[in-house]
Design an enzyme around this catalytic site. Structure first.
Site, short mmCIF file in Angstrom:
data_model
loop_
_atom_site.label_atom_id
_atom_site.label_comp_id
_atom_site.label_asym_id
_atom_site.label_seq_id
_atom_site.Cartn_x
_atom_site.Cartn_y
_atom_site.Cartn_z
N VAL A 70 -83.63 -11.78 -61.65
CA VAL A 70 -84.79 -11.49 -61.91
C VAL A 70 -84.87 -9.92 -62.41
CG1 VAL A 70 -86.99 -10.85 -60.83
CG2 VAL A 70 -85.85 -13.07 -60.23
N GLY A 71 -83.88 -9.11 -61.52
CA GLY A 71 -83.99 -7.63 -61.83
C GLY A 71 -83.32 -7.42 -63.09
N GLY A 100 -80.24 -9.14 -60.16
CA GLY A 100 -79.59 -10.49 -60.25
C GLY A 100 -80.44 -11.09 -61.43
N GLY A 147 -82.37 -4.88 -56.60
CA GLY A 147 -81.76 -6.33 -57.09
C GLY A 147 -81.52 -6.22 -58.76
N LYS A 164 -90.03 -25.20 -50.25
CA LYS A 164 -88.82 -24.53 -50.42
C LYS A 164 -87.76 -25.12 -49.65
CE LYS A 164 -87.74 -20.49 -52.17
NZ LYS A 164 -88.27 -19.99 -53.34
P1 NAD Z 1 -80.16 -13.40 -57.43
O1 NAD Z 1 -79.31 -13.84 -56.14
O2 NAD Z 1 -79.77 -13.66 -58.77
O3 NAD Z 1 -80.12 -11.67 -57.34
C1 NAD Z 1 -80.61 -10.82 -56.19
C2 NAD Z 1 -79.99 -9.43 -56.60
O4 NAD Z 1 -80.43 -8.76 -55.35
C3 NAD Z 1 -78.55 -9.32 -56.42
O5 NAD Z 1 -78.27 -8.39 -57.56
C4 NAD Z 1 -78.17 -8.75 -55.23
O6 NAD Z 1 -77.06 -8.26 -55.10
C5 NAD Z 1 -79.13 -8.16 -54.72
N1 NAD Z 1 -79.45 -7.64 -53.47
C6 NAD Z 1 -79.68 -8.48 -52.59
N2 NAD Z 1 -79.74 -7.89 -51.30
C7 NAD Z 1 -80.06 -6.53 -51.52
C8 NAD Z 1 -80.66 -5.44 -51.04
N3 NAD Z 1 -80.94 -5.65 -49.48
N4 NAD Z 1 -80.91 -4.39 -51.63
C9 NAD Z 1 -80.80 -4.23 -52.88
N5 NAD Z 1 -80.22 -5.34 -53.69
C10 NAD Z 1 -79.97 -6.72 -52.83
O7 NAD Z 1 -81.56 -13.65 -57.15
P2 NAD Z 1 -82.88 -13.73 -58.12
O8 NAD Z 1 -82.87 -15.29 -58.55
O9 NAD Z 1 -82.88 -12.63 -59.05
O10 NAD Z 1 -84.25 -13.76 -57.27
C11 NAD Z 1 -84.52 -12.44 -56.77
C12 NAD Z 1 -85.76 -12.64 -55.82
O11 NAD Z 1 -86.69 -12.86 -56.84
C13 NAD Z 1 -85.89 -13.38 -54.68
O12 NAD Z 1 -86.90 -13.05 -53.89
C14 NAD Z 1 -86.37 -14.74 -55.47
O13 NAD Z 1 -86.99 -15.49 -54.38
C15 NAD Z 1 -87.48 -14.10 -56.51
N6 NAD Z 1 -87.54 -14.97 -57.32
C16 NAD Z 1 -86.59 -15.44 -58.31
C17 NAD Z 1 -87.33 -16.31 -59.49
C18 NAD Z 1 -86.06 -16.64 -60.47
O14 NAD Z 1 -86.46 -17.26 -61.58
N7 NAD Z 1 -84.79 -16.50 -60.18
C19 NAD Z 1 -88.57 -16.58 -59.73
C20 NAD Z 1 -89.47 -15.90 -58.77
C21 NAD Z 1 -89.02 -15.25 -57.55
#
Ligand code: NAD
Length: 377
Positions: free
Chosen positions: A181-182, A179, A177, A77
């Protein structure tokens, strides 16, 4: 230095590199954890406040995730300290400088993470050419755009429901969240019959027990607004997303969002960990004892890295989706079956599975000859 050795163990980390380049204001860290299976794939995160220890915990999660998913990759990481919403030119300068400083670190392959995207990976490609999660124009599979992790999480949810007393059809889902993933997890689950009743982003929560329209929420986010601006629902504080009663709760935002202080507030039957390390150890144990089934992060959210590994092998999107579905359904069943049989936490069963696979790979390496030498951590 001491901080690094405090968390080192027999699996790693193999390298911790701090980078400081005042000319562009770059402060960053790379943790390469274990590379027994091959070069580490792990995301480049941009955030103002990640400690070296947290970076290590995220790297370890990648080690376990890649081993559990049987990928020929280790875990790592990296973090650039800064606001991911800084002006694009500054962000590009930082990312290019960081990539360039790690040119010789062949054990690490860059990937996107929170605060970075496919465009950032294109800059890394241009600098050093050792990166996944590239835009299509560079032969990449845009894993965030297509929702590779969300696709995996929807399959994990289906398998986990075999161990619960309710169905996906009509199940009330809450996502923290919205983004990469969500939003895709919400999209895939609602397409399969679930109902999204609550969702939060960093600016607030929206709640409607009659259901929220995922596509309308995605459009809101595209327009630069918050999910809390969705008109047909109750607007709540950001952290109120933890209190919403539901069947399935999906953290998809930050690490450590559920801990011993707020674990009592969660009112769900099933938790599918979309984010990395979203629930502390103590809180996971409490939820287990309360009968809440938690599928651990490195099993549940491996869709993205499987897709990235497929990109390395020049596979196309449909092959990647097939691999994600097969690997994650199989692993979820193995872990939940083992946990049920032995009466242990799913995380314990998942760690056993991953470490077994990892140790087998380590046994093929020269270092295993020295693993019993005095001083080996
Ligand atoms: P992203 O930046 O696209 O989205 C993050 C989302 O979380 C945004 O909507 C943001 O506004 C929201 N957020 C941030 N802090 C918050 C809080 N305290 N309360 C509520 N919402 C909040 O990130 P992502 O790529 O969707 O990743 C999210 C998580 O999933 C991270 O922990 C990342 O490590 C993990 N992850 C991502 C992937 C991937 O494919 N992108 C894969 C495995 C794990």
């Amino acid at each position: 230095m001491e901080e690094v050795f405090r968390f080192a163990d027999e699996l790693g980390p193999t390298k911790v590199i701090h980078v400081y380049e005042p000319s562009v204001g770059l402060k960053a860290v790379l943790v390469v954890d274990n590379v027994a299976r091959g070069p580490a794939i792990g995301g480049l995160r941009m955030a103002p406040d990640v400690s070296t220890e947290e970076c290590f915990r995220l790297a370890r999660t990648m080690t376990l995730k890649n081993a559990a998913a049987d990928l020929p990759h280790g875990g790592g990481k990296s973090v650039i300290y800064g606001d991911p919403k800084m002006p694009k030119k500054e962000k590009e300068a930082l990312i290019r400088a960081f990539a360039s400083s790690l040119r010789e670190i062949q054990e690490y392959i860059f990937a996107p993470d929170m605060g970075t995207d496919e465009e950032c990976m294109a800059w890394v490609q241009d600098e050093i050419g050792r990166v996944v999660g590239l835009p299509c124009e560079f032969g990449g599979i845009p894993l965030d755009e297509i929702g590779a992790t969300g696709w995996g999480l929807s399959h994990v949810t289906e398998v986990a429901l075999e161990y619960c007393d309710f169905d996906l059809d009509g199940a009330r889902v809450v996502v923290q969240g919205f983004g990469a993933v969500g939003k895709h997890t919400a999209r895939f689950l609602t397409e399969k019959g679930a109902m999204l009743v609550g969702v939060a982003d960093s600016r607030g929560t929206i709640y409607n027990p009659q259901g929220l329209d995922v596509h309308a929420l995605i459009e809101l986010k595209k327009a630069g607004k918050s999910v809390a601006d969705y008109p047909d629902g109750k607007k709540l504080d950001r952290d109120a997303v933890i209190d919403i009663e539901c069947d399935i709760w999906i953290p998809a935002a930050q690490p450590d969002v559920i801990d011993v202080d707020n674990m009592h507030r969660l009112k769900a039957k099933l938790v599918i960990e979309g984010a990395n390390i979203p629930i502390t150890k103590g809180a996971e144990k409490y939820l287990y004892e309360k009968g809440v089934l938690c599928v651990p992060d490195f099993i549940a959210n491996a869709g993205g890295v499987i897709c990235a590994a497929m990109e390395c092998q020049r596979a196309c999107q449909s092959v990647a989706f097939q691999a994600i579905e097969e690997k994650l359904r199989r692993n979820t069943r193995l872990v939940l079956e083992d946990a049920a049989t032995k009466g242990i936490l799913p995380r314990e069963a998942a760690v056993d599975l991953a470490v077994q696979r990892l140790k087998k790979s380590m046994s093929y390496r020269r270092w295993s000859l020295f693993s019993s030498a005095p001083g080996f951590v």
